[in-house]
Design an enzyme around this catalytic site. Structure first.
Site, mmCIF file in Angstrom:
data_model
loop_
_atom_site.group_PDB
_atom_site.id
_atom_site.type_symbol
_atom_site.label_atom_id
_atom_site.label_comp_id
_atom_site.label_asym_id
_atom_site.label_seq_id
_atom_site.Cartn_x
_atom_site.Cartn_y
_atom_site.Cartn_z
ATOM 1 N N PHE A 160 -9.927 14.855 8.553
ATOM 2 C CA PHE A 160 -9.702 14.999 9.997
ATOM 3 C C PHE A 160 -8.645 16.060 10.264
ATOM 4 O O PHE A 160 -7.803 16.325 9.414
ATOM 5 C CB PHE A 160 -9.246 13.654 10.598
ATOM 6 N N ASN A 180 -4.075 -3.911 0.918
ATOM 7 C CA ASN A 180 -4.465 -3.145 -0.275
ATOM 8 C C ASN A 180 -4.587 -4.054 -1.490
ATOM 9 O O ASN A 180 -3.722 -4.883 -1.743
ATOM 10 C CB ASN A 180 -3.424 -2.056 -0.556
ATOM 11 N N ARG A 217 -20.197 4.802 6.332
ATOM 12 C CA ARG A 217 -20.126 6.278 6.271
ATOM 13 C C ARG A 217 -19.251 6.711 5.101
ATOM 14 O O ARG A 217 -18.488 5.910 4.573
ATOM 15 C CB ARG A 217 -19.539 6.839 7.577
ATOM 16 N N LYS A 260 -0.311 -0.247 10.189
ATOM 17 C CA LYS A 260 -0.077 -1.285 11.181
ATOM 18 C C LYS A 260 0.245 -0.667 12.536
ATOM 19 O O LYS A 260 -0.270 -1.084 13.555
ATOM 20 C CB LYS A 260 1.117 -2.125 10.727
ATOM 21 N N TYR A 283 1.284 -10.414 1.930
ATOM 22 C CA TYR A 283 1.472 -9.762 0.623
ATOM 23 C C TYR A 283 1.601 -10.847 -0.445
ATOM 24 O O TYR A 283 2.223 -11.879 -0.212
ATOM 25 C CB TYR A 283 2.748 -8.915 0.616
ATOM 26 N N HIS A 310 -8.815 -10.027 12.672
ATOM 27 C CA HIS A 310 -8.148 -11.251 13.080
ATOM 28 C C HIS A 310 -6.674 -10.940 13.285
ATOM 29 O O HIS A 310 -6.114 -10.113 12.563
ATOM 30 C CB HIS A 310 -8.300 -12.324 11.993
ATOM 31 N N GLY A 361 0.835 -1.199 0.000
ATOM 32 C CA GLY A 361 0.000 0.000 0.000
ATOM 33 C C GLY A 361 0.865 1.242 0.000
ATOM 34 O O GLY A 361 1.945 1.265 -0.590
ATOM 35 N N THR A 417 -4.032 -2.532 6.846
ATOM 36 C CA THR A 417 -5.021 -2.662 5.770
ATOM 37 C C THR A 417 -4.377 -3.337 4.566
ATOM 38 O O THR A 417 -3.364 -2.866 4.048
ATOM 39 C CB THR A 417 -5.556 -1.285 5.333
ATOM 40 N N GLU A 427 -8.832 -0.780 0.648
ATOM 41 C CA GLU A 427 -8.025 -1.338 1.725
ATOM 42 C C GLU A 427 -8.909 -2.077 2.708
ATOM 43 O O GLU A 427 -9.873 -1.520 3.214
ATOM 44 C CB GLU A 427 -7.322 -0.253 2.542
HETATM 45 P P1 ADP Z 1 0.624 -1.248 3.363
HETATM 46 O O1 ADP Z 1 0.837 0.225 3.319
HETATM 47 O O2 ADP Z 1 1.655 -2.009 2.570
HETATM 48 O O3 ADP Z 1 -0.771 -1.651 2.989
HETATM 49 P P2 ADP Z 1 -0.104 -1.751 6.144
HETATM 50 O O4 ADP Z 1 0.583 -1.133 7.315
HETATM 51 O O5 ADP Z 1 -1.473 -1.268 5.781
HETATM 52 O O6 ADP Z 1 0.871 -1.663 4.895
HETATM 53 O O7 ADP Z 1 -0.159 -3.313 6.444
HETATM 54 C C1 ADP Z 1 -0.867 -4.128 5.568
HETATM 55 C C2 ADP Z 1 -0.360 -5.554 5.532
HETATM 56 O O8 ADP Z 1 -0.370 -6.134 6.837
HETATM 57 C C3 ADP Z 1 -1.276 -6.440 4.703
HETATM 58 O O9 ADP Z 1 -0.945 -6.393 3.318
HETATM 59 C C4 ADP Z 1 -1.051 -7.816 5.316
HETATM 60 O O10 ADP Z 1 0.028 -8.478 4.662
HETATM 61 C C5 ADP Z 1 -0.662 -7.515 6.757
HETATM 62 N N1 ADP Z 1 -1.713 -7.775 7.767
HETATM 63 C C6 ADP Z 1 -1.483 -8.391 8.962
HETATM 64 N N2 ADP Z 1 -2.603 -8.486 9.677
HETATM 65 C C7 ADP Z 1 -3.605 -7.911 8.946
HETATM 66 C C8 ADP Z 1 -5.010 -7.714 9.177
HETATM 67 N N3 ADP Z 1 -5.606 -8.116 10.308
HETATM 68 N N4 ADP Z 1 -5.738 -7.095 8.200
HETATM 69 C C9 ADP Z 1 -5.136 -6.677 7.061
HETATM 70 N N5 ADP Z 1 -3.809 -6.839 6.797
HETATM 71 C C10 ADP Z 1 -3.040 -7.448 7.722
HETATM 72 N N1 RBF Z 2 -8.890 7.745 5.474
HETATM 73 C C1 RBF Z 2 -9.397 9.004 5.420
HETATM 74 O O1 RBF Z 2 -8.741 9.916 4.953
HETATM 75 N N2 RBF Z 2 -10.653 9.280 5.886
HETATM 76 C C2 RBF Z 2 -11.446 8.330 6.437
HETATM 77 O O2 RBF Z 2 -12.578 8.638 6.830
HETATM 78 C C3 RBF Z 2 -10.939 6.985 6.526
HETATM 79 N N3 RBF Z 2 -11.674 6.001 7.086
HETATM 80 C C4 RBF Z 2 -11.157 4.737 7.171
HETATM 81 C C5 RBF Z 2 -11.911 3.727 7.764
HETATM 82 C C6 RBF Z 2 -11.427 2.434 7.878
HETATM 83 C C7 RBF Z 2 -12.267 1.377 8.516
HETATM 84 C C8 RBF Z 2 -10.125 2.145 7.382
HETATM 85 C C9 RBF Z 2 -9.569 0.754 7.497
HETATM 86 C C10 RBF Z 2 -9.377 3.132 6.792
HETATM 87 C C11 RBF Z 2 -9.863 4.439 6.681
HETATM 88 N N4 RBF Z 2 -9.120 5.468 6.103
HETATM 89 C C12 RBF Z 2 -9.628 6.739 6.026
HETATM 90 C C13 RBF Z 2 -7.854 5.144 5.431
HETATM 91 C C14 RBF Z 2 -6.635 5.379 6.249
HETATM 92 O O3 RBF Z 2 -6.255 6.718 6.069
HETATM 93 C C15 RBF Z 2 -5.587 4.416 5.692
HETATM 94 O O4 RBF Z 2 -5.867 3.116 6.129
HETATM 95 C C16 RBF Z 2 -4.203 4.830 6.049
HETATM 96 O O5 RBF Z 2 -3.922 6.004 5.361
HETATM 97 C C17 RBF Z 2 -3.189 3.802 5.598
HETATM 98 O O6 RBF Z 2 -3.106 3.739 4.205
HETATM 99 MG MG MG Z 3 -2.564 -0.804 3.757
#
Ligand code: ADP
Ligand code: RBF
Ligand code: MG
Length: 147
Positions: free
Chosen positions: A111, A31, A106, A23, A93, A86, A17, A29, A81
């Protein structure tokens, strides 16, 4: 109308992502690759959704997801994302993620600070956990789409 495309089933590979360390925010999340995002119908509203998701042929878990441009970060690319409710032992990945999107929570919001974003996501997760316990949604968790 957010409900018109639902339930929405899709699957695809988990890619890197934006590397902002969601994390560390307590909310990793997974992606989706770009082509999955491109497949979304034009009429699919951006925003925060809930449903179920599965990594590979693992268990099916509750999930929340954000679809859009993340106004807080002003991303240039639309993303999908998924946060699975869990605790995984390791990252996944490159693996296939299957999801069914069942409901809309929503719109994406702006923010003033990161803490407000985190608090709002925590609230989304709690709401989603509750709704996803509804007996009428269990049928989606058991759907043949999941392997
Ligand atoms: P990125 O910016 O690469 O998406 P994140 O900090 O969002 O990095 O972490 C996402 C990665 O974390 C996922 O691609 C997955 O490999 C791992 N991961 C571990 N636990 C979870 C979870 N509960 N939900 C989603 N992704 C998870
Ligand atoms: N990003 C926003 O800018 N506005 C939001 O309202 C917002 N809501 C989110 C809600 C959920 C449940 C999740 C998982 C992500 C949300 N994000 C939102 C994205 C968040 O900014 C993103 O996960 C981080 O930037 C990491 O890429
Ligand atoms: Mg992510």
């Amino acid at each position: 109308m957010p409900g018109q495309n639902l339930p929405y089933f899709t699957k695809g590979i988990v890619v890197n992502g934006f590397g902002r360390g969601s994390k560390e925010l307590g909310c990793p999340t997974a992606n989706f690759a770009e082509e999955i995002v491109d497949k979304l119908p034009e009429s699919f509203p951006t925003g925060v959704y809930y449903g179920f998701g599965q990594v590979g042929n693992g268990e099916v878990h509750k999930m929340v997801m954000n679809i859009g441009w993340c106004p807080y970060y002003k991303n240039e690319k639309k993303s999908m994302e998924t946060h699975l409710m869990h605790k995984f032992d390791s990252d996944f990945y490159g693996e296939e993620l299957r999801i069914v999107i069942l409901g809309y929570l929503r719109p994406e919001m702006q923010f003033d600070n990161l803490n407000d974003l985190i608090k709002t996501i925590e609230n989304d997760i709690n709401q989603a956990k509750d709704v996803l316990d509804k007996p009428e949604l269990a049928v989606y968790k058991a759907d043949n789409f999941f392997s």
